[in-house]
Motif scaffolding. Structure first.
Motif, PDB file in Angstrom:
ATOM      1  N   UNK A   5      91.267  37.172  58.897  1.00  0.00           N
ATOM      2  CA  UNK A   5      91.868  35.978  59.484  1.00  0.00           C
ATOM      3  C   UNK A   5      93.388  35.988  59.448  1.00  0.00           C
ATOM      4  N   UNK A   6      93.990  36.961  58.762  1.00  0.00           N
ATOM      5  CA  UNK A   6      95.439  37.122  58.847  1.00  0.00           C
ATOM      6  C   UNK A   6      95.846  37.737  60.190  1.00  0.00           C
ATOM      7  N   UNK A   7      94.908  38.392  60.851  1.00  0.00           N
ATOM      8  CA  UNK A   7      95.173  39.022  62.144  1.00  0.00           C
ATOM      9  C   UNK A   7      93.931  38.903  63.022  1.00  0.00           C
ATOM     10  N   UNK A   8      93.578  37.671  63.407  1.00  0.00           N
ATOM     11  CA  UNK A   8      92.302  37.446  64.092  1.00  0.00           C
ATOM     12  C   UNK A   8      92.189  38.065  65.480  1.00  0.00           C
ATOM     13  N   UNK A   9      93.306  38.390  66.101  1.00  0.00           N
ATOM     14  CA  UNK A   9      93.249  38.947  67.454  1.00  0.00           C
ATOM     15  C   UNK A   9      92.870  40.421  67.471  1.00  0.00           C
ATOM     16  N   UNK A  10      92.804  41.058  66.302  1.00  0.00           N
ATOM     17  CA  UNK A  10      92.446  42.471  66.215  1.00  0.00           C
ATOM     18  C   UNK A  10      91.302  42.646  65.213  1.00  0.00           C
ATOM     19  N   UNK A  11      90.051  42.466  65.648  1.00  0.00           N
ATOM     20  CA  UNK A  11      88.915  42.610  64.729  1.00  0.00           C
ATOM     21  C   UNK A  11      88.920  43.966  64.025  1.00  0.00           C
ATOM     22  N   UNK A  12      88.555  43.959  62.757  1.00  0.00           N
ATOM     23  CA  UNK A  12      88.460  45.210  62.015  1.00  0.00           C
ATOM     24  C   UNK A  12      87.313  46.064  62.543  1.00  0.00           C
ATOM     25  N   UNK A  13      86.197  45.420  62.812  1.00  0.00           N
ATOM     26  CA  UNK A  13      85.018  46.126  63.311  1.00  0.00           C
ATOM     27  C   UNK A  13      84.335  45.231  64.332  1.00  0.00           C
ATOM     28  N   UNK A  14      83.830  45.841  65.397  1.00  0.00           N
ATOM     29  CA  UNK A  14      83.178  45.049  66.440  1.00  0.00           C
ATOM     30  C   UNK A  14      82.122  45.872  67.144  1.00  0.00           C
ATOM     31  N   UNK A  15      81.026  45.208  67.476  1.00  0.00           N
ATOM     32  CA  UNK A  15      79.983  45.820  68.291  1.00  0.00           C
ATOM     33  C   UNK A  15      79.404  44.744  69.206  1.00  0.00           C
ATOM     34  N   UNK A  16      79.394  45.024  70.505  1.00  0.00           N
ATOM     35  CA  UNK A  16      78.836  44.059  71.459  1.00  0.00           C
ATOM     36  C   UNK A  16      79.551  42.727  71.438  1.00  0.00           C
ATOM     37  N   UNK A  17      80.869  42.757  71.269  1.00  0.00           N
ATOM     38  CA  UNK A  17      81.620  41.521  71.121  1.00  0.00           C
ATOM     39  C   UNK A  17      81.541  40.585  72.307  1.00  0.00           C
ATOM     40  N   UNK A  18      81.342  41.121  73.502  1.00  0.00           N
ATOM     41  CA  UNK A  18      81.266  40.287  74.710  1.00  0.00           C
ATOM     42  C   UNK A  18      79.858  40.229  75.294  1.00  0.00           C
ATOM     43  N   UNK A  19      78.871  40.642  74.524  1.00  0.00           N
ATOM     44  CA  UNK A  19      77.486  40.576  74.984  1.00  0.00           C
ATOM     45  C   UNK A  19      76.980  39.140  74.879  1.00  0.00           C
ATOM     46  N   UNK A  20      76.487  38.586  75.970  1.00  0.00           N
ATOM     47  CA  UNK A  20      75.997  37.202  75.968  1.00  0.00           C
ATOM     48  C   UNK A  20      74.632  37.132  75.299  1.00  0.00           C
ATOM     49  N   UNK A  21      74.533  36.267  74.282  1.00  0.00           N
ATOM     50  CA  UNK A  21      73.312  36.132  73.498  1.00  0.00           C
ATOM     51  C   UNK A  21      73.075  34.657  73.176  1.00  0.00           C
ATOM     52  N   UNK A  22      71.835  34.264  72.876  1.00  0.00           N
ATOM     53  CA  UNK A  22      71.565  32.857  72.556  1.00  0.00           C
ATOM     54  C   UNK A  22      72.279  32.430  71.272  1.00  0.00           C
ATOM     55  N   UNK A  23      72.939  31.278  71.280  1.00  0.00           N
ATOM     56  CA  UNK A  23      73.622  30.820  70.067  1.00  0.00           C
ATOM     57  C   UNK A  23      72.689  30.190  69.052  1.00  0.00           C
ATOM     58  N   UNK A  24      71.501  29.735  69.511  1.00  0.00           N
ATOM     59  CA  UNK A  24      70.613  28.945  68.655  1.00  0.00           C
ATOM     60  C   UNK A  24      71.440  27.788  68.075  1.00  0.00           C
ATOM     61  N   UNK A  25      71.324  27.526  66.780  1.00  0.00           N
ATOM     62  CA  UNK A  25      72.004  26.365  66.206  1.00  0.00           C
ATOM     63  C   UNK A  25      73.504  26.537  66.047  1.00  0.00           C
ATOM     64  N   UNK A  26      74.049  27.704  66.368  1.00  0.00           N
ATOM     65  CA  UNK A  26      75.502  27.808  66.435  1.00  0.00           C
ATOM     66  C   UNK A  26      76.058  26.898  67.522  1.00  0.00           C
ATOM     67  N   UNK A  27      75.188  26.466  68.428  1.00  0.00           N
ATOM     68  CA  UNK A  27      75.609  25.492  69.445  1.00  0.00           C
ATOM     69  C   UNK A  27      76.163  24.233  68.788  1.00  0.00           C
ATOM     70  N   UNK A  28      75.681  23.913  67.583  1.00  0.00           N
ATOM     71  CA  UNK A  28      76.140  22.693  66.895  1.00  0.00           C
ATOM     72  C   UNK A  28      77.594  22.809  66.449  1.00  0.00           C
ATOM     73  N   UNK A  29      78.083  24.037  66.268  1.00  0.00           N
ATOM     74  CA  UNK A  29      79.511  24.197  65.993  1.00  0.00           C
ATOM     75  C   UNK A  29      80.332  23.752  67.194  1.00  0.00           C
ATOM     76  N   UNK A  30      79.901  24.163  68.393  1.00  0.00           N
ATOM     77  CA  UNK A  30      80.618  23.776  69.610  1.00  0.00           C
ATOM     78  C   UNK A  30      80.582  22.259  69.789  1.00  0.00           C
TER      79      UNK A  30
END
Length: 328
Positions: free
Chosen positions: A84-109
């Motif tokens: 979080x000191x450098x959020x624009x550059x993830x340390x590790x990422x896989x499928x970062x832009x793959x659209x997937x169901x949020x399930x209850x993460x929708x409640x964060x939005x």
């Protein structure tokens, strides 16, 4: 006859026949070229399936390369690790832009946007919108009556109460001036929420209904991380998503104990880890999600796991992600 010699009748030249050997060589090179093109198409197809359909391969930023991070073997379809000191550059990422169901993460939005409309101590009438909550989804066991917006935010994020998400959406819609039916209020809220998300730079998220239970909603690991960071910017919500247990006072005076769905926060859970201080789970029958806030050597890291196949695997995947980065 004169003394000129007679000329023989002129004969037509024989037609030139194509050389069989040259023709054979041509066909041979045509077959080689066709095979080469086919090979290229196969390689491109493999790349497309792996990169687009199945999700991106692991990506590491320069810091990760310098630290010799290893590639974790995860069950999840998408994963993300962010300092979080450098959020624009993830340390590790896989499928970062793959659209997937949020399930209850929708409640964060839903909660994050609702609390930009509602003040924490606003009194919100909970009523007929409860009838719209899908069956078989998690509930905070709200009853009809008045709750503070702060209480509803707690009920939406700690026990992942779908009823609280609907109540927040309807209450925020009424404060914005929508006085129609409960369904009209929910629809109005979601329309305004998507406008808000677009202004915040979200391009790959759509929330079909407030709790993320019904088909039609989607998000990505990158945008799940983004809504988590926006949630953490709100001091009240940051405190809520770090809470393992909270008592809710019902309108009838009874007390209801709400417990978190995040096993990293439960002291009696086999996955309990005091270094985790949030954020939220999401579950459907065949997939589980988890966004986590992890502290290590006075630094904070955000982990995102989308579409792991069991409840336990989302925690194992998160731990594997942290171990691969030598954070655990």
């Amino acid at each position: 006859m004169n003394g000129e010699p007679q000329q023989r009748p002129r004969q037509n030249p024989r037609p030139v026949q194509p050389k069989a050997r040259a023709s054979s060589r041509t066909r041979h090179w045509v077959r080689i070229f066709a095979a080469f093109i086919a090979l290229i198409l196969v390689i491109l197809g493999y790349f497309f399936v792996n990169q687009v359909v199945l999700g991106q391969r692991w990506q590491f930023n320069q810091t990760a390369v310098e630290e010799n991070y290893t590639e974790p073997d995860l069950n999840a379809k998408a994963a993300l690790l962010i300092n979080l000191e450098d959020p624009s550059h993830p340390l590790m990422a896989k499928g970062g832009d793959t659209k997937l169901p949020p399930a209850s993460l929708a409640k964060l939005f839903v909660t994050q946007y609702a609390m930009t409309i509602l003040e924490p101590l606003d009194s919100v009438a909970v009523g007929d919108e409860l009838a719209l909550v899908p069956e078989h989804t998690s509930r905070a066991q709200l009853i009809k009556g008045r709750y503070s917006a702060r209480q509803l935010a707690r009920a939406a994020l700690i026990p992942s109460g779908s009823d609280a998400a609907y109540a927040l959406a309807a209450g925020a819609a009424r404060k914005m001036g929508q006085q129609g039916s409960p369904q009209a209020q929910i629809d109005f809220f979601l329309e305004k929420m998507h406008e808000h998300l677009a202004q915040q730079g979200f391009k790959h998220t759509y929330i079909h209904e407030p709790c993320g239970f019904e088909p039609g909603s989607y998000t990505t690991a990158n945008e799940a991380a983004k809504i988590a960071m926006l949630t953490l910017e709100n001091p009240l919500l940051a405190q809520i998503v770090s809470t393992s247990e909270q008592v809710l006072l019902q309108p009838d005076g009874k007390e209801l104990t709400m417990k978190t769905t995040n096993l990293f926060l439960k002291p009696k859970s086999p996955f309990y880890d005091p270094n985790f201080v949030g954020v939220k789970t999401g579950s459907l029958e065949d997939l589980t999600n988890l966004v986590g806030l992890y502290q290590h050597h006075n630094r904070k890291y955000l982990t995102v796991i989308l579409s792991s196949d069991t409840d336990e695997n989302r925690y194992r995947d998160t731990n594997a992600l942290l171990r691969a980065a030598h954070l655990k």
